[in-house]
Scaffold this motif. Structure first.
Motif, PDB file in Angstrom:
ATOM      1  N   LEU A  31       0.828  -1.212   0.000  1.00  0.00           N
ATOM      2  CA  LEU A  31       0.000   0.000   0.000  1.00  0.00           C
ATOM      3  C   LEU A  31       0.865   1.265   0.000  1.00  0.00           C
ATOM      4  O   LEU A  31       0.522   2.256  -0.656  1.00  0.00           O
TER       5      LEU A  31
ATOM      6  N   ILE B  36       2.074   1.720  -3.542  1.00  0.00           N
ATOM      7  CA  ILE B  36       1.015   2.227  -4.417  1.00  0.00           C
ATOM      8  C   ILE B  36       0.806   3.721  -4.188  1.00  0.00           C
ATOM      9  O   ILE B  36       0.661   4.508  -5.145  1.00  0.00           O
TER      10      ILE B  36
ATOM     11  N   THR C 294       1.641   5.600  -7.769  1.00  0.00           N
ATOM     12  CA  THR C 294       0.482   5.689  -8.666  1.00  0.00           C
ATOM     13  C   THR C 294       0.561   6.984  -9.481  1.00  0.00           C
ATOM     14  O   THR C 294       0.736   8.062  -8.912  1.00  0.00           O
TER      15      THR C 294
ATOM     16  N   MET D 152      -7.466   4.803  -7.870  1.00  0.00           N
ATOM     17  CA  MET D 152      -8.027   3.507  -7.526  1.00  0.00           C
ATOM     18  C   MET D 152      -9.465   3.679  -7.031  1.00  0.00           C
ATOM     19  O   MET D 152      -9.779   4.617  -6.307  1.00  0.00           O
TER      20      MET D 152
ATOM     21  N   VAL E 195      -9.633  -2.088  -4.135  1.00  0.00           N
ATOM     22  CA  VAL E 195      -8.527  -3.040  -3.990  1.00  0.00           C
ATOM     23  C   VAL E 195      -9.052  -4.211  -3.171  1.00  0.00           C
ATOM     24  O   VAL E 195      -9.527  -4.025  -2.050  1.00  0.00           O
TER      25      VAL E 195
ATOM     26  N   SER F  90      -8.576  -8.647  -2.283  1.00  0.00           N
ATOM     27  CA  SER F  90      -7.672  -9.804  -2.327  1.00  0.00           C
ATOM     28  C   SER F  90      -8.460 -11.090  -2.144  1.00  0.00           C
ATOM     29  O   SER F  90      -9.552 -11.100  -1.554  1.00  0.00           O
TER      30      SER F  90
ATOM     31  N   VAL G 136      -4.295 -10.156  -5.630  1.00  0.00           N
ATOM     32  CA  VAL G 136      -4.842  -8.833  -5.329  1.00  0.00           C
ATOM     33  C   VAL G 136      -5.346  -8.211  -6.623  1.00  0.00           C
ATOM     34  O   VAL G 136      -4.634  -8.219  -7.640  1.00  0.00           O
TER      35      VAL G 136
ATOM     36  N   PHE H  34      -6.453  -4.802  -8.403  1.00  0.00           N
ATOM     37  CA  PHE H  34      -6.433  -3.342  -8.355  1.00  0.00           C
ATOM     38  C   PHE H  34      -7.396  -2.821  -9.423  1.00  0.00           C
ATOM     39  O   PHE H  34      -7.157  -3.011 -10.623  1.00  0.00           O
TER      40      PHE H  34
ATOM     41  N   GLY I 161      -9.599   0.435 -10.985  1.00  0.00           N
ATOM     42  CA  GLY I 161      -9.606   1.882 -10.950  1.00  0.00           C
ATOM     43  C   GLY I 161      -9.898   2.489 -12.302  1.00  0.00           C
ATOM     44  O   GLY I 161     -10.327   1.801 -13.242  1.00  0.00           O
TER      45      GLY I 161
ATOM     46  N   LEU J 280       3.667  -1.333 -10.263  1.00  0.00           N
ATOM     47  CA  LEU J 280       3.343  -2.515  -9.458  1.00  0.00           C
ATOM     48  C   LEU J 280       4.387  -3.613  -9.634  1.00  0.00           C
ATOM     49  O   LEU J 280       4.708  -4.340  -8.683  1.00  0.00           O
TER      50      LEU J 280
ATOM     51  N   GLU K 172      -8.614  -3.290 -14.586  1.00  0.00           N
ATOM     52  CA  GLU K 172      -8.424  -4.206 -13.454  1.00  0.00           C
ATOM     53  C   GLU K 172      -7.098  -4.925 -13.652  1.00  0.00           C
ATOM     54  O   GLU K 172      -6.873  -5.551 -14.693  1.00  0.00           O
TER      55      GLU K 172
END
Length: 211
Positions: A101, A104, A108, A114, A117, A119, A130, A132, A134, A149, A177
């Protein structure tokens, strides 16, 4: 003369018997004293051993509560070991998520944000994936996010699931995604952990083709 010789022989015999008797008496007294000494020594040694044994018993009685406490502590420690292992595992996962986190939040792109998020752990392999999800102003923003990432040390693989254009009034946004696997979780599938390689232009081109 014969009578005198007989008396002399009797006296010699009596003296020999007396010497033998004295010698036997001396030997008897010596053996008796040695036996008494041995018996006394054995008695003293036995008393010393009994005294030491009594001392050990008293010390054992004194330390018995401590021994019982140690045994109880060992039992409690055995009961706590699975919990400690679970706690250490949880701390490891917490550290991983904190790293992810933080990465990110720092990497980003400004034109990407985002919206979700989430998992999920795979039942067969135990891997934690996970997602992601956005929005981006363009495909280049999604590509930059993927590369960011891939540079996260706690993610072993990063794959683009989809990109989709969405119209909002007079602007077009790219909904995306990205699926990543948390490193060190479960049995990683062969051939997928090395997906961090690739140039920015190649990723950008793939994103454009996917859209």
């Amino acid at each position: 003369m014969p009578l005198i010789n007989l008396i002399h022989e009797q006296r010699e015999a009596a003296r020999v018997i007396q010497r033998k008797t004295s010698t036997a008496l001396f030997v008897f007294v010596g053996v008796t004293c040695a036996s008494l000494f041995g018996v006394g020594t054995l008695y003293l040694m036995n008393e010393q051993v009994n005294s030491q044994a009594a001392g050990y018993k008293r010390r054992l009685v004194q330390i018995q509560p401590v021994m019982n406490e140690l045994a109880e502590n060992e039992k409690l420690l055995g009961d706590l070991k699975p919990r400690l292992a679970t706690l250490e595992e949880a701390q490891g996962y917490t550290s991983k998520w904190s790293t992810i986190l933080t990465h990110i939040s720092r990497t980003t792109p400004p034109n990407v944000w985002m919206t979700q998020v989430k998992s999920q752990a795979k039942k067969d392999t135990g891997q934690v994936d996970v997602a992601f999800i956005g929005m981006s102003l363009d495909q280049e923003g999604v590509a930059e996010l993927m590369l960011a990432l891939k540079n996260c040390q706690e993610l072993s693989r990063v794959d683009l699931k989809y990109t989709q254009g969405e119209q909002d009034q007079d602007k077009t946004y790219i909904k995306f995604e990205i699926i990543a696997t948390v490193a060190g979780t479960g049995k990683e599938e062969e051939g997928k952990s090395g997906a961090k390689k690739g140039s920015f232009s190649e990723k950008n081109q793939n994103l454009k083709e996917a859209s």
